[in-house]
Design a protein around this motif. Structure first.
Motif, short mmCIF file in Angstrom:
data_model
loop_
_atom_site.label_atom_id
_atom_site.label_comp_id
_atom_site.label_asym_id
_atom_site.label_seq_id
_atom_site.Cartn_x
_atom_site.Cartn_y
_atom_site.Cartn_z
N ALA A 108 -0.45 -2.01 -11.86
CA ALA A 108 0.05 -1.44 -10.54
C ALA A 108 -0.65 -2.04 -9.36
CB ALA A 108 -0.19 0.10 -10.57
N ASP A 109 -1.96 -2.37 -9.49
CA ASP A 109 -2.54 -2.98 -8.33
C ASP A 109 -2.10 -4.47 -8.00
OD1 ASP A 109 -4.29 -0.75 -7.74
OD2 ASP A 109 -5.97 -1.48 -8.95
N VAL A 110 -1.93 -5.24 -9.15
CA VAL A 110 -1.18 -6.35 -9.33
C VAL A 110 0.06 -6.58 -8.61
CG1 VAL A 110 -0.42 -8.77 -10.56
CG2 VAL A 110 -2.49 -7.35 -11.12
N VAL A 111 0.94 -5.56 -8.97
CA VAL A 111 2.34 -5.54 -8.26
C VAL A 111 2.31 -5.31 -6.84
CG1 VAL A 111 4.47 -3.97 -8.04
CG2 VAL A 111 3.49 -4.72 -10.33
N MET A 112 1.23 -4.22 -6.36
CA MET A 112 1.10 -4.08 -4.92
C MET A 112 0.53 -5.07 -4.21
SD MET A 112 1.49 -1.83 -2.40
CE MET A 112 2.03 -0.33 -3.12
N ALA A 113 -0.39 -5.76 -4.85
CA ALA A 113 -1.27 -6.87 -4.24
C ALA A 113 -0.27 -7.98 -3.82
CB ALA A 113 -2.26 -7.32 -4.91
N ARG A 114 0.60 -8.09 -4.79
CA ARG A 114 1.86 -9.14 -4.68
C ARG A 114 2.60 -8.77 -3.50
NH1 ARG A 114 2.36 -10.73 -10.85
NH2 ARG A 114 0.44 -12.25 -10.91
N PHE A 115 3.11 -7.67 -3.38
CA PHE A 115 4.00 -7.20 -2.49
C PHE A 115 3.20 -7.19 -1.19
CE2 PHE A 115 5.04 -3.55 0.02
CZ PHE A 115 6.55 -3.94 0.53
N VAL A 116 2.19 -6.79 -1.14
CA VAL A 116 1.28 -6.85 0.43
C VAL A 116 1.42 -8.39 0.55
CG1 VAL A 116 -0.75 -6.47 1.38
CG2 VAL A 116 0.19 -4.58 -0.07
N LEU A 117 0.98 -9.30 -0.31
CA LEU A 117 0.75 -10.55 0.13
C LEU A 117 2.16 -11.34 0.67
CD1 LEU A 117 -1.52 -12.90 0.47
CD2 LEU A 117 -0.92 -13.77 -2.06
N GLU A 118 3.03 -11.02 0.00
CA GLU A 118 4.43 -11.55 0.42
C GLU A 118 4.80 -10.98 1.95
OE1 GLU A 118 7.01 -13.61 -0.68
OE2 GLU A 118 5.49 -14.20 -1.97
N ALA A 119 4.18 -9.55 1.90
CA ALA A 119 4.72 -9.16 3.44
C ALA A 119 3.81 -9.77 4.49
CB ALA A 119 4.36 -7.68 3.36
N GLN A 120 2.78 -10.12 4.05
CA GLN A 120 1.58 -10.91 4.93
C GLN A 120 2.28 -12.39 5.16
OE1 GLN A 120 -2.10 -10.69 3.04
NE2 GLN A 120 -2.56 -8.81 4.16
N PHE A 121 2.81 -12.94 4.15
CA PHE A 121 3.60 -14.50 4.48
C PHE A 121 4.72 -14.02 5.43
CE2 PHE A 121 2.28 -15.89 0.05
CZ PHE A 121 0.96 -15.93 0.39
N HIS A 122 5.54 -13.30 5.08
CA HIS A 122 6.74 -12.96 6.01
C HIS A 122 6.45 -12.88 7.49
CE1 HIS A 122 9.55 -13.48 2.71
NE2 HIS A 122 8.95 -12.48 1.97
#
Length: 159
Positions: free
Chosen positions: A34-48
Motif C-alpha cells: 500500500a505504501d508503494v502504491v501511495m508513493a508512486r501516486f505521490v511521485l506522479e503528482a509531484q511530476f505533474h
C-alpha cells in the motif's frame, strides 16, 4: 567551482518512475504494498505539478541545479524535460543513488545554504526546501547561483 561541463543525453537504466516513501526521508523505500502504491501516486503528482510549474522555463541547452535532490527521484524527469541537470545533496548514500538514477548529472556534496558552485553558474535552480529554519540563507544561495530564476518546493507528508 564552475558548473560542470555539459553531459551526454543518454540515460540507461532509468525506466519507469522511481518510488518514494510517503512521509519518509529521501532514499528510504516503502515497506508495504500500500505504501508503494501511495508513493508512486505521490511521485506522479509531484511530476505533474513540477511539469506545469516549470513549463515557462526555456530548456534548450539550459542548465538546472536540483538542490537537496535526495536520492534523485526527479532527476530523470527533469532531464527528460530538456534540462542539462546537475544536483546538490548532503547525504552520501542519497548522492550515490541519485548518480545511479541520472548518470549524466554531476551530483555534488553540499547544503542548500552553502552551495558548492560559483555565482550565476546555472540558468535555473530548483530548491527542495527541507529545513524551513534555513529558508533565508537557502533562498539567498539559490538566487546567487541562478542566472535566470529559481523555484522552491516543500514536499511533506501532506503534499
Amino acid at each position: 567551482m564552475k558548473r560542470p561541463a555539459a553531459h551526454a543525453r543518454e540515460m540507461p537504466g532509468t525506466g519507469g518512475a522511481p518510488s518514494a516513501g510517503k512521509g519518509r526521508p529521501p532514499g528510504h523505500e516503502p515497506s508495504r504494498p500500500a505504501d508503494v502504491v501511495m508513493a508512486r501516486f505521490v511521485l506522479e503528482a509531484q511530476f505533474h505539478l513540477l511539469e506545469r510549474a516549470l513549463a515557462a522555463w526555456p530548456r534548450r541547452a539550459a542548465a538546472l541545479l536540483d538542490v537537496n535532490c535526495g536520492s534523485g527521484a526527479l532527476l530523470p524527469f527533469l532531464w527528460a524535460c530538456g534540462f542539462e541537470v546537475d544536483a546538490v545533496e548532503a547525504d552520501a548514500a542519497a548522492r550515490a543513488r541519485a548518480q545511479t538514477r541520472c548518470p549524466s548529472a554531476t551530483i555534488m556534496a553540499g547544503r542548500d545554504d552553502d552551495l558548492p558552485v560559483e555565482d550565476d553558474a546555472y540558468d535555473w535552480v530548483l530548491l527542495h526546501l527541507q529545513e524551513p529554519h534555513r529558508l533565508v540563507p537557502a533562498l539567498a544561495e539559490a538566487r546567487r547561483v541562478a542566472r535566470r530564476g529559481f523555484a522552491v518546493t516543500f514536499w511533506n507528508r501532506h503534499s
